[in-house]
Structures are given as C-alpha cells and as structure tokens.
Motif scaffolding. Structure first.
Motif, PDB file in Angstrom:
ATOM      1  N   UNK A   1     -25.766  41.854 -42.316  1.00  0.00           N
ATOM      2  CA  UNK A   1     -24.620  42.871 -42.406  1.00  0.00           C
ATOM      3  C   UNK A   1     -23.238  41.911 -42.526  1.00  0.00           C
ATOM      4  N   UNK A   2     -23.147  40.937 -41.570  1.00  0.00           N
ATOM      5  CA  UNK A   2     -21.946  39.880 -41.542  1.00  0.00           C
ATOM      6  C   UNK A   2     -21.517  39.518 -43.005  1.00  0.00           C
ATOM      7  N   UNK A   3     -22.948  38.632 -43.498  1.00  0.00           N
ATOM      8  CA  UNK A   3     -22.794  38.054 -44.748  1.00  0.00           C
ATOM      9  C   UNK A   3     -22.869  38.822 -45.951  1.00  0.00           C
ATOM     10  N   UNK A   4     -23.459  39.925 -46.024  1.00  0.00           N
ATOM     11  CA  UNK A   4     -23.349  40.838 -47.154  1.00  0.00           C
ATOM     12  C   UNK A   4     -21.899  41.488 -47.187  1.00  0.00           C
ATOM     13  N   UNK A   5     -21.228  41.897 -46.002  1.00  0.00           N
ATOM     14  CA  UNK A   5     -19.792  42.599 -46.011  1.00  0.00           C
ATOM     15  C   UNK A   5     -18.912  41.301 -46.585  1.00  0.00           C
TER      16      UNK A   5
ATOM     17  N   UNK B   1     -21.720  31.531 -38.257  1.00  0.00           N
ATOM     18  CA  UNK B   1     -22.013  32.420 -39.595  1.00  0.00           C
ATOM     19  C   UNK B   1     -20.965  33.580 -39.390  1.00  0.00           C
ATOM     20  N   UNK B   2     -21.090  34.036 -38.249  1.00  0.00           N
ATOM     21  CA  UNK B   2     -20.456  35.522 -37.819  1.00  0.00           C
ATOM     22  C   UNK B   2     -18.875  35.331 -37.947  1.00  0.00           C
ATOM     23  N   UNK B   3     -18.364  34.260 -37.323  1.00  0.00           N
ATOM     24  CA  UNK B   3     -16.918  33.860 -37.300  1.00  0.00           C
ATOM     25  C   UNK B   3     -16.445  33.503 -38.944  1.00  0.00           C
ATOM     26  N   UNK B   4     -17.398  32.883 -39.646  1.00  0.00           N
ATOM     27  CA  UNK B   4     -16.916  32.523 -41.020  1.00  0.00           C
ATOM     28  C   UNK B   4     -16.911  33.781 -41.786  1.00  0.00           C
ATOM     29  N   UNK B   5     -17.681  34.867 -41.676  1.00  0.00           N
ATOM     30  CA  UNK B   5     -17.763  36.128 -42.333  1.00  0.00           C
ATOM     31  C   UNK B   5     -16.582  36.738 -41.810  1.00  0.00           C
TER      32      UNK B   5
ATOM     33  N   UNK C   1     -14.663  44.736 -27.865  1.00  0.00           N
ATOM     34  CA  UNK C   1     -15.226  45.095 -29.167  1.00  0.00           C
ATOM     35  C   UNK C   1     -14.475  46.607 -29.253  1.00  0.00           C
ATOM     36  N   UNK C   2     -14.436  47.428 -28.295  1.00  0.00           N
ATOM     37  CA  UNK C   2     -13.789  48.609 -28.427  1.00  0.00           C
ATOM     38  C   UNK C   2     -12.392  48.612 -28.910  1.00  0.00           C
ATOM     39  N   UNK C   3     -11.766  47.584 -28.256  1.00  0.00           N
ATOM     40  CA  UNK C   3     -10.142  47.574 -28.575  1.00  0.00           C
ATOM     41  C   UNK C   3     -10.348  47.296 -30.223  1.00  0.00           C
ATOM     42  N   UNK C   4     -10.798  46.382 -30.632  1.00  0.00           N
ATOM     43  CA  UNK C   4     -10.874  45.865 -31.855  1.00  0.00           C
ATOM     44  C   UNK C   4     -11.276  47.158 -32.870  1.00  0.00           C
ATOM     45  N   UNK C   5     -11.913  48.082 -32.385  1.00  0.00           N
ATOM     46  CA  UNK C   5     -12.016  49.197 -33.374  1.00  0.00           C
ATOM     47  C   UNK C   5     -11.120  50.441 -33.418  1.00  0.00           C
ATOM     48  N   UNK C   6      -9.938  50.144 -32.275  1.00  0.00           N
ATOM     49  CA  UNK C   6      -9.064  50.955 -32.177  1.00  0.00           C
ATOM     50  C   UNK C   6      -7.734  50.586 -32.886  1.00  0.00           C
ATOM     51  N   UNK C   7      -7.496  49.386 -33.222  1.00  0.00           N
ATOM     52  CA  UNK C   7      -6.554  48.482 -33.827  1.00  0.00           C
ATOM     53  C   UNK C   7      -6.309  48.642 -35.418  1.00  0.00           C
ATOM     54  N   UNK C   8      -5.432  48.264 -35.705  1.00  0.00           N
ATOM     55  CA  UNK C   8      -5.649  47.830 -37.460  1.00  0.00           C
ATOM     56  C   UNK C   8      -6.826  47.111 -37.679  1.00  0.00           C
ATOM     57  N   UNK C   9      -7.167  47.203 -39.094  1.00  0.00           N
ATOM     58  CA  UNK C   9      -8.363  46.690 -39.385  1.00  0.00           C
ATOM     59  C   UNK C   9      -8.165  44.828 -39.348  1.00  0.00           C
ATOM     60  N   UNK C  10      -6.883  44.558 -39.609  1.00  0.00           N
ATOM     61  CA  UNK C  10      -6.720  43.001 -39.791  1.00  0.00           C
ATOM     62  C   UNK C  10      -6.802  42.649 -38.192  1.00  0.00           C
ATOM     63  N   UNK C  11      -6.166  43.405 -37.475  1.00  0.00           N
ATOM     64  CA  UNK C  11      -6.137  43.054 -35.986  1.00  0.00           C
ATOM     65  C   UNK C  11      -7.352  43.130 -35.410  1.00  0.00           C
ATOM     66  N   UNK C  12      -8.302  44.023 -35.819  1.00  0.00           N
ATOM     67  CA  UNK C  12      -9.554  44.412 -35.210  1.00  0.00           C
ATOM     68  C   UNK C  12     -10.503  43.004 -35.456  1.00  0.00           C
ATOM     69  N   UNK C  13     -10.368  42.513 -37.026  1.00  0.00           N
ATOM     70  CA  UNK C  13     -11.290  41.346 -37.334  1.00  0.00           C
ATOM     71  C   UNK C  13     -10.843  40.318 -36.599  1.00  0.00           C
ATOM     72  N   UNK C  14      -9.531  40.156 -36.266  1.00  0.00           N
ATOM     73  CA  UNK C  14      -8.959  38.947 -35.739  1.00  0.00           C
ATOM     74  C   UNK C  14      -9.499  38.724 -34.204  1.00  0.00           C
ATOM     75  N   UNK C  15      -9.635  40.149 -33.514  1.00  0.00           N
ATOM     76  CA  UNK C  15      -9.901  40.329 -31.965  1.00  0.00           C
ATOM     77  C   UNK C  15     -11.395  40.145 -32.012  1.00  0.00           C
ATOM     78  N   UNK C  16     -12.412  40.584 -33.197  1.00  0.00           N
ATOM     79  CA  UNK C  16     -13.698  40.128 -32.918  1.00  0.00           C
ATOM     80  C   UNK C  16     -13.977  38.567 -33.240  1.00  0.00           C
ATOM     81  N   UNK C  17     -13.121  37.930 -33.924  1.00  0.00           N
ATOM     82  CA  UNK C  17     -13.225  36.519 -34.384  1.00  0.00           C
ATOM     83  C   UNK C  17     -13.025  35.828 -33.340  1.00  0.00           C
ATOM     84  N   UNK C  18     -11.822  35.974 -32.455  1.00  0.00           N
ATOM     85  CA  UNK C  18     -11.639  35.573 -31.076  1.00  0.00           C
ATOM     86  C   UNK C  18     -12.847  35.819 -29.887  1.00  0.00           C
TER      87      UNK C  18
END
Length: 146
Positions: free
Chosen positions: A23-27, A134-138, A88-105
């Motif tokens: 799912x990470x690579x395909x998205x 791979x997850x972080x690069x995705x 992870x929960x917070x990452x789903x509550x904020x803007x998409x860009x912020x959520x992706x950044x939070x997950x990356x960190x």
C-alpha cells in the motif's frame, strides 16, 4: 539489539513485512502519476494505512514488554508503546500534508527507538531498517507530489 545478529530473518516475517509495503509503494506511485492533482483518496489511503502500521509498531513494543515482566518495571515500556498509536491518531486529524509529515517523523523515531528495543529478536532490526526506509520514502514521495 544488534544489526549483525547471527540469526536470519524468518521467511514469514520477511514475506509479510515486504507485502505490508504494497500500500505504501502503490500509493506513492499513484501520487507521482497523478501529480500535481493527487486524488485526496490516495492521500487518505496512505494516511490511514500508515497510521495503522505505526500503531502496529507500538503493539510490537507492548508485546515485547509484557513478555518478560520479571526484570523491568512494566509501566514505562507500556507507556512508550501507546505513543505511536496516539501520534498516528493525531496524524489522521490534521491536514493531509501535516499528517504525512507527522507519520514520516513517527516512523523515523520508531526506527530509532527500535535500535534500543530490549527483548526483540536479533533479526527484528534487520527487517525494520529496509521496511522503514521504504515507508519513509513513500510518505515523502506523496508529500512532495501533493
């Protein structure tokens, strides 16, 4: 835990671990193809799946902590193990860009924390390093494409 442990990674863990990257690579690939008009469903799919996997990594820590309660106090390791789910929960509550950044960190910090994970099998870190990369690069690929 050492990177150069003597035991090899069990095949089921290796296969399932790398299947979990699909799912990470395909998205990420879809986001690159769709860029600059990335469909919000691609972003949300990645955010929600990433949140689930980050929570899963916290669950791994919980499982290791409860496996041997004889030598260490249990409260600290259990508290640390719930942090990834909250992040992870917070990452789903904020803007998409912020959520992706939070997950990356979050994934970077979990990998760093796993370098000092007592009780984990020797092969665990050897599996986590390529999976986390791979997850972080995705995640970063989708963030840049968005």
């Amino acid at each position: 835990m050492t990177i150069g442990g003597t035991k090899s990674i069990p095949k089921p863990a290796l296969i399932l671990g790398f299947m979990g990257l699909l799912p990470f690579v395909s998205m990420a690939c879809i986001a690159v193809i769709q860029s600059p008009e990335v469909d919000i469903r691609v972003i949300n799919t990645l955010l929600f799946y990433g949140a689930i996997i980050l929570s899963f990594l916290g669950g791994v820590r919980w499982g290791i902590a409860i496996n041997d309660t004889s030598s260490l106090p249990l409260l600290g390791p259990l508290l640390v193990s719930v942090i990834p789910s909250l992040v992870a929960w917070v990452a789903c509550l904020v803007t998409e860009e912020t959520g992706l950044f939070i997950l990356t960190v979050g994934f970077c910090l979990m990998l760093h924390a796993d370098y000092k994970l007592p009780g984990a099998p020797d092969w665990y870190l050897r599996l986590r390093i390529p999976l986390s990369l791979v997850v972080v690069v995705s995640l970063l690929t989708v963030l840049v494409s968005y």
